[in-house]
Design an enzyme around this catalytic site. Structure first.
Site, PDB file in Angstrom:
ATOM      1  CE1 TYR A  18      -3.577   2.672   0.909  1.00  0.00           C
ATOM      2  CE2 TYR A  18      -2.042   3.326   2.635  1.00  0.00           C
ATOM      3  CZ  TYR A  18      -3.166   3.573   1.882  1.00  0.00           C
ATOM      4  OH  TYR A  18      -3.887   4.719   2.073  1.00  0.00           O
ATOM      5  CB  VAL A  19       3.647   2.339   2.222  1.00  0.00           C
ATOM      6  CG1 VAL A  19       4.738   3.409   2.196  1.00  0.00           C
ATOM      7  CG2 VAL A  19       2.855   2.413   3.523  1.00  0.00           C
TER       8      VAL A  19
END
Length: 219
Positions: free
Chosen positions: A132-133
């Protein structure tokens, strides 16, 4: 009235943003994959365009953006731990949206990212959070390199608490939480302010009214 295309039009932030845009005299256009969401979004005041982020290509996005004055990228791959969807939705959807907006001649682009995604990740983070990051980070890099009039909003931890109308907003802020309603209000505010073009901010709950916080950040 400006037509504002919202990618991820049935997301939690998008559903809070739609009535704010309607109240401001705009016409939100919610881009969604599932036709079952059409009636709900129309009741909020949105037009609905069907677009499957993962199955569509740049040209499909460009067609969906035709006639829009701005694009808001509010899509996400969900919190189910699916690593691949972080790549295909959070990153891939953003890249297609950037390309589609460019092709359609829609210069204004607001992207919802996440706080602290430029910071190094520890070795103990879960694969889904790492994906996600990294997806958000890369999407922001590509948007910043584009010729679009972009604004990147990086909220802290999202809650469903009622909005307060006040925030702490700057290029870098301490980690914290923020109601999704306040994120929606920030998006609506920056959309109409040319001074926010090509600006990136983190935002969490705080004491400063949203309009004042934005004004201070661009001064």
């Amino acid at each position: 009235m400006t037509r504002i295309a919202i990618v991820g039009g049935h997301g939690k932030i998008a559903r809070l943003l739609i009535p704010v845009l309607v109240d401001a005299g705009h016409q939100p256009v919610a881009l969604v994959r599932n036709p079952d969401h059409t009636a709900e979004l129309q009741d909020l005041g949105a037009e609905v365009v069907l677009l499957d982020i993962e199955a569509s290509d740049d040209a499909d996005f460009a067609q969906a953006f035709t006639g829009a004055g701005a694009v808001v990228f509010a899509a996400g791959g969900g919190g189910d731990g699916n690593v691949e969807r972080k790549k295909t939705v959070d990153l891939g959807g953003s890249l297609k949206s950037i390309a589609g907006a460019t092709a359609a001649g829609v210069s204004r682009f607001v992207q919802i990212s996440a706080i602290s995604v430029d910071e190094p990740l520890g070795d103990d983070v879960e694969d889904s959070w790492k994906a996600y990051v990294e997806a958000k980070r890369e999407a922001d890099v590509v948007l910043r390199a584009s010729d679009l009039d972009w604004t990147i909003i990086r909220p802290g931890g999202l809650t469903d608490d009622p909005g307060t109308g006040s925030v702490t907003l700057a290029e870098k802020v301490d980690r914290g939480q923020i109601p999704r309603a306040d994120v929606a209000a920030v998006i609506a505010a920056v959309l109409e302010d040319p001074a926010t073009h090509r600006q990136q901010w983190e935002v969490v709950s705080g004491p400063t009214p949203i309009v004042d916080a934005i004004a201070a950040a661009v001064s």
